[in-house]
Design an enzyme around this catalytic site. Structure first.
Site, PDB file in Angstrom:
ATOM      1  N   ILE A  16      -6.083   0.779  -5.087  1.00 17.21           N
ATOM      2  CA  ILE A  16      -7.411   0.253  -4.721  1.00 17.21           C
ATOM      3  C   ILE A  16      -7.321  -0.932  -3.748  1.00 17.21           C
ATOM      4  O   ILE A  16      -8.328  -1.435  -3.270  1.00 17.21           O
ATOM      5  CB  ILE A  16      -8.234  -0.148  -5.979  1.00 17.21           C
ATOM      6  CG1 ILE A  16      -7.424  -1.051  -6.922  1.00 17.21           C
ATOM      7  CG2 ILE A  16      -8.736   1.079  -6.703  1.00 17.21           C
ATOM      8  CD1 ILE A  16      -8.209  -1.600  -8.098  1.00 17.21           C
ATOM      9  N   GLY A  19      -1.836  -5.619  -0.228  1.00 20.21           N
ATOM     10  CA  GLY A  19      -1.578  -6.911   0.395  1.00 20.21           C
ATOM     11  C   GLY A  19      -0.311  -6.802   1.224  1.00 20.21           C
ATOM     12  O   GLY A  19       0.266  -5.712   1.370  1.00 20.21           O
ATOM     13  N   THR A  20       0.162  -7.918   1.757  1.00 15.74           N
ATOM     14  CA  THR A  20       1.358  -7.901   2.600  1.00 15.74           C
ATOM     15  C   THR A  20       2.587  -7.455   1.813  1.00 15.74           C
ATOM     16  O   THR A  20       3.381  -6.652   2.286  1.00 15.74           O
ATOM     17  CB  THR A  20       1.604  -9.311   3.193  1.00 15.74           C
ATOM     18  OG1 THR A  20       0.338  -9.865   3.566  1.00 15.74           O
ATOM     19  CG2 THR A  20       2.471  -9.248   4.436  1.00 15.74           C
ATOM     20  N   SER A  22       2.343  -6.565  -1.653  1.00 15.77           N
ATOM     21  CA  SER A  22       1.904  -6.044  -2.950  1.00 15.77           C
ATOM     22  C   SER A  22       0.909  -4.900  -2.787  1.00 15.77           C
ATOM     23  O   SER A  22       0.359  -4.687  -1.714  1.00 15.77           O
ATOM     24  CB  SER A  22       1.232  -7.161  -3.751  1.00 15.77           C
ATOM     25  OG  SER A  22       0.071  -7.610  -3.076  1.00 15.77           O
ATOM     26  N   LYS A  23       0.732  -4.180  -3.882  1.00 13.83           N
ATOM     27  CA  LYS A  23      -0.258  -3.100  -3.963  1.00 13.83           C
ATOM     28  C   LYS A  23      -1.071  -3.358  -5.217  1.00 13.83           C
ATOM     29  O   LYS A  23      -0.541  -3.866  -6.207  1.00 13.83           O
ATOM     30  CB  LYS A  23       0.471  -1.765  -4.144  1.00 13.83           C
ATOM     31  CG  LYS A  23       0.472  -0.902  -2.930  1.00 13.83           C
ATOM     32  CD  LYS A  23       1.024   0.475  -3.255  1.00 13.83           C
ATOM     33  CE  LYS A  23       1.263   1.221  -1.954  1.00 13.83           C
ATOM     34  NZ  LYS A  23       2.544   1.722  -1.758  1.00 13.83           N
ATOM     35  N   VAL A  24      -2.346  -2.977  -5.189  1.00  4.97           N
ATOM     36  CA  VAL A  24      -3.153  -3.065  -6.414  1.00  4.97           C
ATOM     37  C   VAL A  24      -3.589  -1.656  -6.773  1.00  4.97           C
ATOM     38  O   VAL A  24      -4.148  -0.933  -5.943  1.00  4.97           O
ATOM     39  CB  VAL A  24      -4.388  -3.983  -6.227  1.00  4.97           C
ATOM     40  CG1 VAL A  24      -5.169  -4.074  -7.539  1.00  4.97           C
ATOM     41  CG2 VAL A  24      -3.963  -5.377  -5.781  1.00  4.97           C
ATOM     42  N   LYS A  39      -1.628  -5.416 -10.160  1.00  2.05           N
ATOM     43  CA  LYS A  39      -1.044  -5.846  -8.888  1.00  2.05           C
ATOM     44  C   LYS A  39       0.464  -5.700  -9.017  1.00  2.05           C
ATOM     45  O   LYS A  39       1.081  -6.274  -9.933  1.00  2.05           O
ATOM     46  CB  LYS A  39      -1.431  -7.301  -8.600  1.00  2.05           C
ATOM     47  CG  LYS A  39      -0.930  -7.812  -7.251  1.00  2.05           C
ATOM     48  CD  LYS A  39      -1.446  -9.229  -6.998  1.00  2.05           C
ATOM     49  CE  LYS A  39      -1.024  -9.773  -5.662  1.00  2.05           C
ATOM     50  NZ  LYS A  39      -1.600 -11.096  -5.382  1.00  2.05           N
ATOM     51  N   ASP A 134      -7.028 -19.210   0.579  1.00  2.00           N
ATOM     52  CA  ASP A 134      -7.200 -17.915   1.248  1.00  2.00           C
ATOM     53  C   ASP A 134      -8.565 -17.330   0.891  1.00  2.00           C
ATOM     54  O   ASP A 134      -8.692 -16.154   0.559  1.00  2.00           O
ATOM     55  CB  ASP A 134      -6.072 -16.956   0.850  1.00  2.00           C
ATOM     56  CG  ASP A 134      -6.031 -15.699   1.740  1.00  2.00           C
ATOM     57  OD1 ASP A 134      -6.633 -15.727   2.837  1.00  2.00           O
ATOM     58  OD2 ASP A 134      -5.421 -14.696   1.333  1.00  2.00           O
TER      59      ASP A 134
END
Length: 268
Positions: A16, A19-20, A22-24, A39, A134
């Protein structure tokens, strides 16, 4: 990965977010019989500074935050192959950016309801000695009408009782305060306040106030300030708050406490 998570009671679903480093992914918690977000951070993929500095800081910070407008972290797991899993609350209704892309400029009362929650989340963070660094529409998730702040990958712990200026650039260019873009020592909390201003503008106009494709030009634009299109009919109080949030002089910009006391937010 799937076997490891299954052994810990989580059935992995679709991706869903990414990130740079990571994955969620969505997952079903077999124990609680509800959906969660996981995450996944691969320590072998990230650069040394991220692994040594930012990641431990993020893990430390998310473990201590507890607020209704911040995504809750239920559990942290680490597998033998160097992957870290953060099991978090799932916000199923996308983020604020999706919301304005779908609906266009939000009516002022709706923008206020969402923005107020975001201010409360940041007020809580700053009160706990945490600067987010951020803040952007994509990191403000929605769970029905509730805003949930997420992604503390660039967050910083502030020293108690004294102000420490930061020299690190992090976050997204379009949301970054002038002092951050210029690389001068800056107050990270005041940087968060500027980013709140960019988000408020986005809620009201369904676009970002500054074009980040040309940074020198963007810095000039930031100094001039922004004004809202007249046809939106935004109240004077709201325009006043926006002007204060997007104050290019860091010293003149209010703290998040000052923001929360502004008449536009103080009067529901």
């Amino acid at each position: 990965m799937e076997e490891f998570l299954l052994a810990n009671g989580y059935q992995l679903g679709k991706t869903i977010g990414e990130g740079t480093y990571s994955k969620v992914k969505e997952a079903l918690s077999l124990k609680h019989q509800k959906k969660v977000a996981i995450k996944i951070i691969d320590k072998k993929e990230g650069p040394e500074e991220f692994i040594q500095r930012f990641l431990p800081r993020e893990l430390q910070i998310v473990g201590r935050l507890d607020h209704k407008n911040i995504i809750r972290v239920y559990e942290m797991l680490e597998s033998a192959d160097g992957k870290i899993y953060l099991v978090m609350e799932l916000a199923e209704d996308g983020d604020i950016f999706d919301c304005v892309l779908r609906e266009g400029p939000l009516p002022e009362h709706r923008a206020k309801a969402l923005f107020h929650q975001l201010v409360e989340a940041i007020r809580y963070c700053h009160g706990c000695g945490v600067a987010h660094r951020d803040l952007k529409c994509e990191n403000a998730l929605l769970q029905g009408h509730t805003v949930k702040l997420t992604d503390f990958g660039f967050a910083k712990l502030l020293p108690r009782g004294r102000q420490e200026l930061s020299r690190t650039f992090c976050g997204s260019m379009a949301y970054a305060a002038p002092e951050v873009l210029q690389g001068v020592p800056h107050d990270s909390c005041k940087g968060d306040v500027w980013s709140l201003g960019v988000i408020l503008y986005a809620l009201l106009c369904a676009r970002l106030p500054f074009d980040d494709t040309n940074i020198p030009q963007m810095l000039c634009q930031q100094q001039k300030g922004v004004s809202l299109p007249r046809h939106l009919g935004v109240s004077r109080e709201c325009q006043d708050l926006l002007k204060r949030l997007l104050e290019p002089d860091m010293i003149m910009r209010p703290s998040v406490e000052g923001v929360s006391r502004h008449p536009w937010l103080a009067n529901p």
